[in-house]
Design an enzyme around this catalytic site. Sequence first.
Site, PDB file in Angstrom:
ATOM      1  N   GLU A  85       4.800 -10.577 -16.795  1.00 48.66           N
ATOM      2  CA  GLU A  85       3.882  -9.608 -16.180  1.00 48.66           C
ATOM      3  C   GLU A  85       2.446  -9.917 -16.583  1.00 48.66           C
ATOM      4  O   GLU A  85       1.523  -9.829 -15.764  1.00 48.66           O
ATOM      5  CB  GLU A  85       4.235  -8.187 -16.613  1.00 48.66           C
ATOM      6  CG  GLU A  85       5.515  -7.627 -16.051  1.00 48.66           C
ATOM      7  CD  GLU A  85       5.759  -6.212 -16.525  1.00 48.66           C
ATOM      8  OE1 GLU A  85       4.790  -5.431 -16.599  1.00 48.66           O
ATOM      9  OE2 GLU A  85       6.918  -5.880 -16.839  1.00 48.66           O
ATOM     10  N   LEU A 135       2.757   8.524  -6.542  1.00 45.89           N
ATOM     11  CA  LEU A 135       1.528   8.937  -5.880  1.00 45.89           C
ATOM     12  C   LEU A 135       1.819   9.461  -4.479  1.00 45.89           C
ATOM     13  O   LEU A 135       2.749   9.003  -3.805  1.00 45.89           O
ATOM     14  CB  LEU A 135       0.566   7.757  -5.808  1.00 45.89           C
ATOM     15  CG  LEU A 135       0.126   7.236  -7.182  1.00 45.89           C
ATOM     16  CD1 LEU A 135      -0.486   5.848  -7.069  1.00 45.89           C
ATOM     17  CD2 LEU A 135      -0.856   8.205  -7.836  1.00 45.89           C
ATOM     18  N   HIS A 195       5.626  -4.333 -11.226  1.00 47.79           N
ATOM     19  CA  HIS A 195       6.931  -3.690 -11.411  1.00 47.79           C
ATOM     20  C   HIS A 195       7.861  -4.647 -12.144  1.00 47.79           C
ATOM     21  O   HIS A 195       7.920  -5.838 -11.812  1.00 47.79           O
ATOM     22  CB  HIS A 195       7.537  -3.326 -10.059  1.00 47.79           C
ATOM     23  CG  HIS A 195       8.867  -2.646 -10.172  1.00 47.79           C
ATOM     24  ND1 HIS A 195       8.995  -1.330 -10.537  1.00 47.79           N
ATOM     25  CD2 HIS A 195      10.128  -3.117  -9.997  1.00 47.79           C
ATOM     26  CE1 HIS A 195      10.277  -1.014 -10.573  1.00 47.79           C
ATOM     27  NE2 HIS A 195      10.989  -2.070 -10.247  1.00 47.79           N
ATOM     28  N   THR A 249       2.723   0.967  -1.095  1.00 46.87           N
ATOM     29  CA  THR A 249       2.924   1.704   0.147  1.00 46.87           C
ATOM     30  C   THR A 249       3.627   3.020  -0.198  1.00 46.87           C
ATOM     31  O   THR A 249       4.103   3.195  -1.320  1.00 46.87           O
ATOM     32  CB  THR A 249       3.763   0.894   1.138  1.00 46.87           C
ATOM     33  OG1 THR A 249       5.018   0.567   0.534  1.00 46.87           O
ATOM     34  CG2 THR A 249       3.042  -0.389   1.556  1.00 46.87           C
ATOM     35  N   ARG A 252       1.387  17.876  -7.423  1.00 40.50           N
ATOM     36  CA  ARG A 252       1.056  16.449  -7.348  1.00 40.50           C
ATOM     37  C   ARG A 252      -0.185  16.207  -6.492  1.00 40.50           C
ATOM     38  O   ARG A 252      -1.015  15.358  -6.807  1.00 40.50           O
ATOM     39  CB  ARG A 252       2.264  15.686  -6.786  1.00 40.50           C
ATOM     40  CG  ARG A 252       2.208  14.185  -7.006  1.00 40.50           C
ATOM     41  CD  ARG A 252       3.446  13.507  -6.438  1.00 40.50           C
ATOM     42  NE  ARG A 252       4.668  14.008  -7.052  1.00 40.50           N
ATOM     43  CZ  ARG A 252       5.176  13.561  -8.189  1.00 40.50           C
ATOM     44  NH1 ARG A 252       4.537  12.602  -8.848  1.00 40.50           N
ATOM     45  NH2 ARG A 252       6.303  14.054  -8.670  1.00 40.50           N
ATOM     46  N   SER A 273      -0.376  -2.914 -22.459  1.00 40.36           N
ATOM     47  CA  SER A 273      -0.417  -4.359 -22.712  1.00 40.36           C
ATOM     48  C   SER A 273      -0.843  -5.138 -21.472  1.00 40.36           C
ATOM     49  O   SER A 273      -1.520  -6.161 -21.577  1.00 40.36           O
ATOM     50  CB  SER A 273       0.936  -4.861 -23.226  1.00 40.36           C
ATOM     51  OG  SER A 273       1.937  -4.748 -22.246  1.00 40.36           O
ATOM     52  N   MET A 290       2.779   5.783 -14.738  1.00 42.50           N
ATOM     53  CA  MET A 290       4.094   6.356 -14.509  1.00 42.50           C
ATOM     54  C   MET A 290       4.021   7.659 -13.714  1.00 42.50           C
ATOM     55  O   MET A 290       4.513   8.704 -14.131  1.00 42.50           O
ATOM     56  CB  MET A 290       4.810   6.572 -15.838  1.00 42.50           C
ATOM     57  CG  MET A 290       4.931   5.325 -16.682  1.00 42.50           C
ATOM     58  SD  MET A 290       5.787   3.979 -15.813  1.00 42.50           S
ATOM     59  CE  MET A 290       7.445   4.659 -15.737  1.00 42.50           C
ATOM     60  N   ARG A 291       3.381   7.570 -12.559  1.00 44.69           N
ATOM     61  CA  ARG A 291       3.328   8.712 -11.659  1.00 44.69           C
ATOM     62  C   ARG A 291       3.605   8.237 -10.243  1.00 44.69           C
ATOM     63  O   ARG A 291       3.124   7.179  -9.824  1.00 44.69           O
ATOM     64  CB  ARG A 291       1.940   9.370 -11.681  1.00 44.69           C
ATOM     65  CG  ARG A 291       1.538   9.956 -13.008  1.00 44.69           C
ATOM     66  CD  ARG A 291       2.318  11.201 -13.350  1.00 44.69           C
ATOM     67  NE  ARG A 291       2.091  12.269 -12.378  1.00 44.69           N
ATOM     68  CZ  ARG A 291       2.834  13.380 -12.315  1.00 44.69           C
ATOM     69  NH1 ARG A 291       3.861  13.533 -13.118  1.00 44.69           N
ATOM     70  NH2 ARG A 291       2.552  14.316 -11.430  1.00 44.69           N
TER      71      ARG A 291
END
Length: 218
Positions: A178, A97, A113, A145, A69, A17, A94-95
Amino acid sequence: MTDRRAGIVVLISGRGSNLQAIIDAVRGGDIPADVRAVISNNPDAAGLAYAKAASIPTEIIDHRTYSDRASFDRALMHTIDRYSPSAVVLAGFMRILTPAFIEHYRGRLLNVHPSLLPAFAGLNTHARALAAGVQEHGATVHFVTPEVDSGPIIVQARVPVFPDDDAKGLAARVLAVEHRILPLAIRWFVEGRLTVQDGRVLVDGGIDPRQGLRPPTA
């Protein structure tokens, strides 16, 4: 304005969305840039349909097919870089990094967020806000970060928490803001209006969103 517009790559994992809000803002002229690609780690992400409906190229890099990863992030970087974006936007990606990925896009990696950071970093933000008994909740757009959900804050939006709220209702109220602040932050970024000084984001050189001041809307 130059002939070549700024480019954005958007990363998603789910319903998309916020991606649709970005697409709408680009179409409406509120973001002077183009979404060059939408990339998902989830082949079944519903948001991919928004990109296809807008004729935006899509890529799927399924994290489950990589041994670790770091190898997933390298494949993701290789794909992103083919589109030469000015900004990479995490819109429900949803990972977590790796530091190498974050360093590669330092200063141009944005995330939205669903909380008023630094409060409720991580997952399950709405249930945690309700359990804590806060009177205000909201959303944050920030630079990414290596420490999760801790990068310099670009803009926040607040919503009230009502006595009869549940997590689902509160989440819907937060999602609505958001959809406003993420396109706004992207606009400021591609217009070159953001600077970071001593860990603080300044808009137009002098407004710090962390101090509760109202940022410019145009």
